[in-house]
Design an enzyme around this catalytic site. Sequence first.
Site, mmCIF file in Angstrom:
data_model
loop_
_atom_site.group_PDB
_atom_site.id
_atom_site.type_symbol
_atom_site.label_atom_id
_atom_site.label_comp_id
_atom_site.label_asym_id
_atom_site.label_seq_id
_atom_site.Cartn_x
_atom_site.Cartn_y
_atom_site.Cartn_z
ATOM 1 N N CYS A 281 6.029 10.649 -22.318
ATOM 2 C CA CYS A 281 6.849 10.319 -21.133
ATOM 3 C C CYS A 281 8.172 11.087 -21.209
ATOM 4 O O CYS A 281 8.659 11.592 -20.184
ATOM 5 C CB CYS A 281 7.101 8.821 -21.043
ATOM 6 N N HIS B 35 2.138 6.527 -17.263
ATOM 7 C CA HIS B 35 1.769 6.173 -18.632
ATOM 8 C C HIS B 35 0.461 5.384 -18.660
ATOM 9 O O HIS B 35 0.374 4.283 -18.128
ATOM 10 C CB HIS B 35 2.879 5.355 -19.300
ATOM 11 N N HIS C 100 -0.216 8.062 -25.356
ATOM 12 C CA HIS C 100 -0.159 8.367 -23.914
ATOM 13 C C HIS C 100 -1.363 9.275 -23.694
ATOM 14 O O HIS C 100 -1.464 10.332 -24.341
ATOM 15 C CB HIS C 100 1.162 9.090 -23.599
ATOM 16 N N HIS D 281 -3.993 11.878 -23.294
ATOM 17 C CA HIS D 281 -3.857 13.339 -23.221
ATOM 18 C C HIS D 281 -5.184 13.983 -23.549
ATOM 19 O O HIS D 281 -5.978 13.462 -24.341
ATOM 20 C CB HIS D 281 -2.755 13.855 -24.151
HETATM 21 P P1 DGP Z 1 -3.413 13.261 -30.880
HETATM 22 O O1 DGP Z 1 -3.534 13.334 -32.365
HETATM 23 O O2 DGP Z 1 -4.730 13.430 -30.161
HETATM 24 O O3 DGP Z 1 -2.651 12.020 -30.459
HETATM 25 O O4 DGP Z 1 -2.553 14.529 -30.438
HETATM 26 C C1 DGP Z 1 -1.181 14.536 -30.307
HETATM 27 C C2 DGP Z 1 -0.777 15.968 -30.234
HETATM 28 O O5 DGP Z 1 0.558 16.028 -29.788
HETATM 29 C C3 DGP Z 1 -0.823 16.719 -31.564
HETATM 30 O O6 DGP Z 1 -1.809 17.768 -31.471
HETATM 31 C C4 DGP Z 1 0.562 17.304 -31.734
HETATM 32 C C5 DGP Z 1 1.180 17.138 -30.371
HETATM 33 N N1 DGP Z 1 2.598 16.849 -30.407
HETATM 34 C C6 DGP Z 1 3.194 15.851 -31.111
HETATM 35 N N2 DGP Z 1 4.525 15.868 -30.882
HETATM 36 C C7 DGP Z 1 4.750 16.892 -30.002
HETATM 37 C C8 DGP Z 1 5.923 17.405 -29.396
HETATM 38 O O7 DGP Z 1 7.046 16.926 -29.579
HETATM 39 N N3 DGP Z 1 5.771 18.486 -28.582
HETATM 40 C C9 DGP Z 1 4.547 19.046 -28.333
HETATM 41 N N4 DGP Z 1 4.518 20.110 -27.525
HETATM 42 N N5 DGP Z 1 3.419 18.575 -28.886
HETATM 43 C C10 DGP Z 1 3.523 17.513 -29.714
#
Ligand code: DGP
Length: 112
Positions: A6, A45, A96, A98
Amino acid sequence: MDCLFCSIINGTIPSTKVYEDDNCYAFRDINPQAPVHCLVVPKTHIESLDSVTDENSATVAKVLVAIPKIAKLLGLSDGYRVISNVGENGCQSVHHLHFHILGGEKLAERMC
Ligand code: DGP
């Protein structure tokens, strides 16, 4: 509500935007697992796929409609993989909903 994605959607936390429309936002994953690794999220969300209901399913469907457009923008003409991790055993780290879009090379046949 304290939600990382978010905060990315509302711009409080910076991200590398790939695509945005009224319903969803797509940005580069901070820890890429493939040459191309993008995350697509609904702007509202929703915890995870486990929280999809009749009421929010139209929002989720619009995210799915955006995915091939985003894949095209990313140049993934040879194919790609879409993953959504759910809950503890699914190793979901951000709560969230994705979708990971992974591509840019031939991916492993095994998914885990
Ligand atoms: P999951 O493990 O499926 O919940 O994937 C979460 C993903 O989010 C992981 O591949 C890394 C990404 N991620 C975590 N923090 C950040 C962030 O601050 N910025 C970006 N661009 N990606 C993030």
